[in-house]
Design a protein around this motif. Structure first.
Motif, PDB file in Angstrom:
ATOM      1  N   TYR A   1      30.956  34.642  39.319  1.00  0.00           N
ATOM      2  CA  TYR A   1      31.076  35.153  37.951  1.00  0.00           C
ATOM      3  C   TYR A   1      32.204  34.526  37.130  1.00  0.00           C
ATOM      4  O   TYR A   1      32.027  34.253  35.952  1.00  0.00           O
ATOM      5  CB  TYR A   1      31.260  36.678  37.962  1.00  0.00           C
TER       6      TYR A   1
ATOM      7  N   TRP B   1      30.008  47.453  41.688  1.00  0.00           N
ATOM      8  CA  TRP B   1      29.795  47.910  40.314  1.00  0.00           C
ATOM      9  C   TRP B   1      30.971  47.494  39.454  1.00  0.00           C
ATOM     10  O   TRP B   1      32.125  47.653  39.826  1.00  0.00           O
ATOM     11  CB  TRP B   1      29.631  49.432  40.264  1.00  0.00           C
TER      12      TRP B   1
ATOM     13  N   PHE C   1      32.688  47.908  35.614  1.00  0.00           N
ATOM     14  CA  PHE C   1      32.748  48.786  34.453  1.00  0.00           C
ATOM     15  C   PHE C   1      33.592  48.123  33.370  1.00  0.00           C
ATOM     16  O   PHE C   1      34.748  47.792  33.606  1.00  0.00           O
ATOM     17  CB  PHE C   1      33.386  50.131  34.816  1.00  0.00           C
ATOM     18  N   ASP C   2      33.003  47.947  32.199  1.00  0.00           N
ATOM     19  CA  ASP C   2      33.736  47.474  31.026  1.00  0.00           C
ATOM     20  C   ASP C   2      34.326  48.723  30.389  1.00  0.00           C
ATOM     21  O   ASP C   2      33.630  49.483  29.723  1.00  0.00           O
ATOM     22  CB  ASP C   2      32.792  46.754  30.071  1.00  0.00           C
TER      23      ASP C   2
ATOM     24  N   THR D   1      33.944  49.910  26.623  1.00  0.00           N
ATOM     25  CA  THR D   1      32.687  50.465  26.109  1.00  0.00           C
ATOM     26  C   THR D   1      32.386  51.850  26.664  1.00  0.00           C
ATOM     27  O   THR D   1      31.357  52.428  26.345  1.00  0.00           O
ATOM     28  CB  THR D   1      31.497  49.540  26.451  1.00  0.00           C
TER      29      THR D   1
ATOM     30  N   LYS E   1      25.813  54.609  37.181  1.00  0.00           N
ATOM     31  CA  LYS E   1      24.768  54.306  36.179  1.00  0.00           C
ATOM     32  C   LYS E   1      25.375  53.758  34.888  1.00  0.00           C
ATOM     33  O   LYS E   1      24.686  53.099  34.115  1.00  0.00           O
ATOM     34  CB  LYS E   1      23.914  55.537  35.881  1.00  0.00           C
ATOM     35  N   ASP E   2      26.678  53.989  34.681  1.00  0.00           N
ATOM     36  CA  ASP E   2      27.365  53.490  33.491  1.00  0.00           C
ATOM     37  C   ASP E   2      27.989  52.118  33.715  1.00  0.00           C
ATOM     38  O   ASP E   2      28.551  51.536  32.779  1.00  0.00           O
ATOM     39  CB  ASP E   2      28.438  54.485  33.041  1.00  0.00           C
ATOM     40  N   GLY E   3      27.904  51.618  34.937  1.00  0.00           N
ATOM     41  CA  GLY E   3      28.441  50.306  35.248  1.00  0.00           C
ATOM     42  C   GLY E   3      27.316  49.304  35.421  1.00  0.00           C
ATOM     43  O   GLY E   3      26.137  49.630  35.292  1.00  0.00           O
ATOM     44  N   GLU E   4      27.688  48.078  35.714  1.00  0.00           N
ATOM     45  CA  GLU E   4      26.714  47.028  35.993  1.00  0.00           C
ATOM     46  C   GLU E   4      26.765  46.709  37.471  1.00  0.00           C
ATOM     47  O   GLU E   4      27.836  46.421  38.010  1.00  0.00           O
ATOM     48  CB  GLU E   4      27.060  45.771  35.184  1.00  0.00           C
ATOM     49  N   LYS E   5      25.630  46.801  38.148  1.00  0.00           N
ATOM     50  CA  LYS E   5      25.594  46.435  39.568  1.00  0.00           C
ATOM     51  C   LYS E   5      25.528  44.922  39.662  1.00  0.00           C
ATOM     52  O   LYS E   5      24.658  44.288  39.092  1.00  0.00           O
ATOM     53  CB  LYS E   5      24.415  47.072  40.283  1.00  0.00           C
ATOM     54  N   LEU E   6      26.495  44.350  40.390  1.00  0.00           N
ATOM     55  CA  LEU E   6      26.550  42.893  40.539  1.00  0.00           C
ATOM     56  C   LEU E   6      25.792  42.449  41.775  1.00  0.00           C
ATOM     57  O   LEU E   6      25.618  43.174  42.705  1.00  0.00           O
ATOM     58  CB  LEU E   6      28.016  42.420  40.631  1.00  0.00           C
TER      59      LEU E   6
END
Length: 130
Positions: free
Chosen positions: A17, A86, A88-89, A92, A125-130
């Motif tokens: 990434y 996971w 998390f930004d 946002t 669910k509010d994060g992005e699974k990498l």
């Protein structure tokens, strides 16, 4: 995916990434690493147990938000669990509801006793699974 400890998590993020990812210069910094190219200010956590809601200390949240604004970076909180990674930004996300919990004083040294910490939870669910 198996659990990645923080050094392995750093290596994974750097490989896939953020090729310019580097550790924070100050070992007492509130963030673990950053990417200057992507303008990301990041805290890494490795959790031995998977939970759908991942804990974050208010002191970490506040520092990541404040310091990333100072540098005009995105504050990221990245967690590795036995079920995945996971990201998390925090810029946002709504501010978590804070509560006091009696927790180990140091995550790395569980025999170091406990203390009261102010914490909140981030749902996967509010994060992005990498």
């Amino acid at each position: 995916m198996s659990l990645l400890k923080e050094p392995e998590l750093f290596a994974f993020l750097k490989e896939f990434y953020y090729p310019d990812l580097e550790f924070s210069e100050d070992k007492w910094a509130k963030n673990d690493c950053l990417s200057r190219k992507s303008k990301v200010y990041m805290e890494l956590k490795s959790r031995n147990t998977h939970y759908d809601e991942l804990i974050i200390e208010q002191i970490k949240w506040d520092a990541l938000i404040t310091e990333s604004r100072y540098f005009d970076y995105t504050p990221m909180y990245v967690n590795s669990t036995p079920e995945g990674i996971w990201a998390f930004d925090l810029s946002t996300m709504p501010v978590p509801e804070w509560e006091e919990r009696w927790l180990p004083a140091k995550t790395e040294f569980p025999s170091g006793g406990n203390k009261t910490k102010v914490v909140g939870y981030l749902h996967i669910k509010d994060g992005e699974k990498l």
